[in-house]
Design an enzyme around this catalytic site. Structure first.
Site, PDB file in Angstrom:
ATOM      1  N   ASP A  35       0.857  -1.194   0.000  1.00 50.68           N
ATOM      2  CA  ASP A  35       0.000   0.000   0.000  1.00 50.68           C
ATOM      3  C   ASP A  35       0.884   1.232   0.000  1.00 50.68           C
ATOM      4  O   ASP A  35       2.088   1.148   0.282  1.00 50.68           O
ATOM      5  CB  ASP A  35      -0.942   0.002   1.217  1.00 50.68           C
ATOM      6  CG  ASP A  35      -0.195   0.081   2.543  1.00 50.68           C
ATOM      7  OD1 ASP A  35       0.864  -0.582   2.685  1.00 50.68           O
ATOM      8  OD2 ASP A  35      -0.645   0.799   3.452  1.00 50.68           O
TER       9      ASP A  35
ATOM     10  N   GLU B 131       0.233  -0.935   5.797  1.00 46.93           N
ATOM     11  CA  GLU B 131       1.329  -0.360   6.572  1.00 46.93           C
ATOM     12  C   GLU B 131       1.157   1.145   6.791  1.00 46.93           C
ATOM     13  O   GLU B 131       1.445   1.663   7.871  1.00 46.93           O
ATOM     14  CB  GLU B 131       2.672  -0.632   5.884  1.00 46.93           C
ATOM     15  CG  GLU B 131       3.893  -0.442   6.785  1.00 46.93           C
ATOM     16  CD  GLU B 131       4.430   0.973   6.825  1.00 46.93           C
ATOM     17  OE1 GLU B 131       5.251   1.260   7.716  1.00 46.93           O
ATOM     18  OE2 GLU B 131       4.052   1.816   5.991  1.00 46.93           O
TER      19      GLU B 131
END
Lengths: 480, 480
Positions: free
Chosen positions: B107, B172
């Protein structure tokens, strides 16, 4: 005096007789949700102005003038949002009579049933001899009170003892935009012959004794800007290696005021007028004690327990409050930011005889010195962002003397002479622009909950208040 | 060693040869706007997981497992919002080989062209030998680096020197929701034979020398709550007569840290591990100076001018930052509120050998004492709201020794041994749950602009970085 009392008696009887109509008038006014801060309700504020115009027409007012103020300046969602008008009207223009300007506002604070109101805030309800509804006491009740008084005179075919000039605005709860300019513009025109101003837009100090209000504190608002890094930084990477603006700001802010409210800026208290014996005497009989303060603050955090100390520190000594910090983290939870620029906000409530310019210099110099002592490489600016002068009147002048007689006649008791800790800026504008004395003659009680849920006015306050306004005009008309 | 170099040479040649394919791989990854913090882009995060699975399949990974994590807990706009999966895969399961877990995230941070990007953030563009695009360095570049390395081995029919376990997450940038639980759950299952963890998700300290990272500070986050009145009050009415919570809070906050960053809470510094000669020596050759700090902070506000002092205070000494105040006025302009309850926020970056419990007691007792001294009737609570442990590894262990050799081989220079001031919580989770050493082996440079506009990875860093990851596995495979 005997003459006046014989004049007033039938007026008071008529007011009692018209009570159902007066409550109906207030019911109609409260039913219009004229919330000036809610753009979507702006048409209702205009509808409220129309309502007032219709009422004034029905009372045969002269020279009804609806002053349009144009577009509301930004920030607004609707760029074409129009300011509510100021409604002006006159009753009489006899050059042998005094001319009294009466000011009130027809807009209200927001109110939603789900905020905790016991009933629809825009449907006037009578419970326990109290009239509940938004605006009932702030300020539709008092505005209707003036209309009630005129109606009573009209129905008895009694001339008003003074010429009346009405000035009703619709933006009081949203900064009175356009009002100061209108007053300045009309001072030598529509308001030309005004000799005195009466405002009924504050409250009794407590719940038992009527009051007349002769002073308001001012408010000088300051901000302290500390600027360091070029952008907000991460405290993991920069914590411990750069000078953080928040650290500097908190150090300076911590040196402004003590926990007991003592202002730490030297010589500020030297600017305050000494307490005279005459003033000291005014505090003795005032209906107030520390329990009322605790009830109002919802806590047991009073600095002073003694009535005189509390009232003097609210009314006639300055105070310094720290309001907050712009630019720092303000949300819930944890955010590890080092803010790049933080702006501390505080204000000083001002009182006689504080000179605003001298105060500003004392404050700004002191803050600059405290920052300099820190030896920080960040940049620092201390500035005044909003001055606001205090107001104090002579509570023994004609207006107050007349209002004392009126209060005594209606309520059977001498009113307390009070000040307020906050500001009503228009008071000073009227005094300065019209070179007239201003009288603050409140109608509602200290527990009316203006700005709060379940706002109310007691029926006696509304009806006896209408009598008091009427009596004031008569007593004032015969002063020298 | 000579053996390894002869093994690595063809791999390096192959990596150079595949450079256009590797850039194309990164281009495809960057083109998927897998922004985990934007709920409307959640399908793109899932699409990015699918992309990874396809790449892993093409590389003949074993046991590809997509771990679904279920619904994202509140606060979310869509109550059915699904968490992105954690993508697991294995390459090899030879019991005679070591097993290395590689962690990365797929991400990215949000990015909009109008934020100031020179080109579409989701279209990888090469300019000046740099690859610009969101995720190019954080963390899609390093994740692709691992895939690139595997591809090079595959094309040369060279076996990987270790068993690889991939663990790629998609949250994250949004708190790694679900990751800790998954690691705990799979420690004795999917991750059973892992002997070492390698994370490439941080950056060189500067722009000239590669680094290996062996420490991270922790972060204990505190809040101080001062509660007074029952509701926010008006400073005109209550200023000077009640004890204001803001005054109390600012007094306590002002006693936590000095302008030069010195923590004023006694005995906190006593908890810090002394600087050893061995550690001291690590600072000497590090590529860094005060100008880089000033450039990064966008200001000339450094507390220390000396490289060693700056780095020690960023990496191995605690710091205390004041973040802000919840409940106070935070907007622009002037608001004359006395806030009823204010919550001051600050955090302490922690380092070896600070015991979190001892620290918390020192902090909370100190704050309570400072408040008590004020003699205020308001209520006060000091509390830890979020602990976060520091991490430090032995920079002379097998992992670091192998990584030094790999770096020297690829870059021709000894890497600097660095720590970071901030936290990467998963580091500690892996170390504790898998009872393995963790190596932080960054690919990008200190000026890559992760989380910022115009994020980039230099082409040499991407390509030589791929070689470094490859070389690391080979050197690590022969350690004892």
């Amino acid at each position: 005096m005997a003459d006046i009392e014989s004049t007033l008696n039938p007026i008071f009887t008529k007011i009692d007789e018209l009570k159902p109509q007066f409550i109906e008038r207030l019911r109609k006014a409260v039913a219009i949700p004229s919330v000036s801060s809610d753009e979507s309700l702006r048409p209702e504020v205009f509808r409220m102005a129309d309502f007032l115009v219709d009422e004034l027409k029905a009372l045969n007012a002269d020279d009804i003038t609806v002053k349009q103020l144009g577009k509301q300046p930004p920030p607004v969602a609707d760029a074409n949002l129009q300011l509510p008008p100021i409604v002006l009207a006159k009753f009489g223009s006899d050059p042998s009579k005094k001319t009294v300007l009466i000011y009130g506002h027809y807009d209200v604070q927001p109110a939603l049933l789900e905020d905790g109101w016991a009933s629809d805030p825009f449907a006037l309800v009578e419970r326990d001899n109290k009239l509940f509804g938004r605006g009932s006491t702030d300020d539709k009740g008092p505005v209707m009170g003036w209309l009630n008084s005129i109606q009573a005179h009209r129905e008895l075919n009694i001339d008003l003892p003074v010429n009346l000039v009405c000035c009703f605005e619709g933006m009081e709860e949203s900064g009175s935009l356009g009002l100061d300019e209108l007053i300045a513009q009309e001072a030598q025109n529509y308001f030309q012959n005004v000799s005195s101003v009466c405002i009924s837009d504050n409250y009794w100090l407590g719940t038992k004794k009527p009051v007349l209000t002769y002073g308001l504190r001012g408010c000088n608002y300051y901000q302290l800007t500390v600027k360091g890094p070029g952008a907000d930084l991460h405290s993991g990477i920069f914590g411990g290696v750069i000078h953080e603006p928040m650290t500097d700001l908190i150090k300076v802010m911590s040196q402004l005021v003590d926990v007991d409210g003592t202002i730490k800026i030297p010589h500020v208290l030297d600017l305050v007028a000494p307490v005279t014996e005459k003033e000291e005497a005014l505090y003795k009989d005032i209906d107030f004690d520390v329990n009322e303060l605790n009830l109002a603050s919802g806590s047991d955090t009073a600095i002073y327990k003694d009535k005189r100390d509390i009232l003097m520190h609210r009314w006639r000594f300055p105070s310094l409050s720290l309001h907050g910090i712009e630019g720092a983290f303000y949300g819930a939870g944890a955010k590890t930011v080092i803010p790049a620029q933080v702006i501390g906000k505080f204000s000083i409530r001002t009182v006689p005889d504080m000179d605003s310019d001298i105060l500003n210099k004392l404050v700004i110099d002191y803050c600059n010195e405290r920052f300099k002592e820190l030896g920080s490489p960040n940049t620092f600016t201390a500035e005044l962002i909003h001055p606001g002068a205090y107001w104090v009147s002579d509570p023994f002048n004609n207006e107050f003397t007349a209002a004392k007689l009126a209060t005594k006649t209606v309520w059977g008791i001498e009113p307390d002479l009070t000040r307020e800790g906050g500001s009503i800026p228009v008071t000073l504008t009227f005094e300065q622009q019209l070179k007239s004395n201003v009288l603050l003659l409140p109608m509602g009680k200290g527990d009316d909950g203006a700005h709060s849920i379940n706002e109310k006015v007691d029926v006696p306050n509304y009806i006896e208040g209408t009598k008091t306004l009427s009596a004031y005009l008569h007593y004032y008309s015969i002063t020298k």
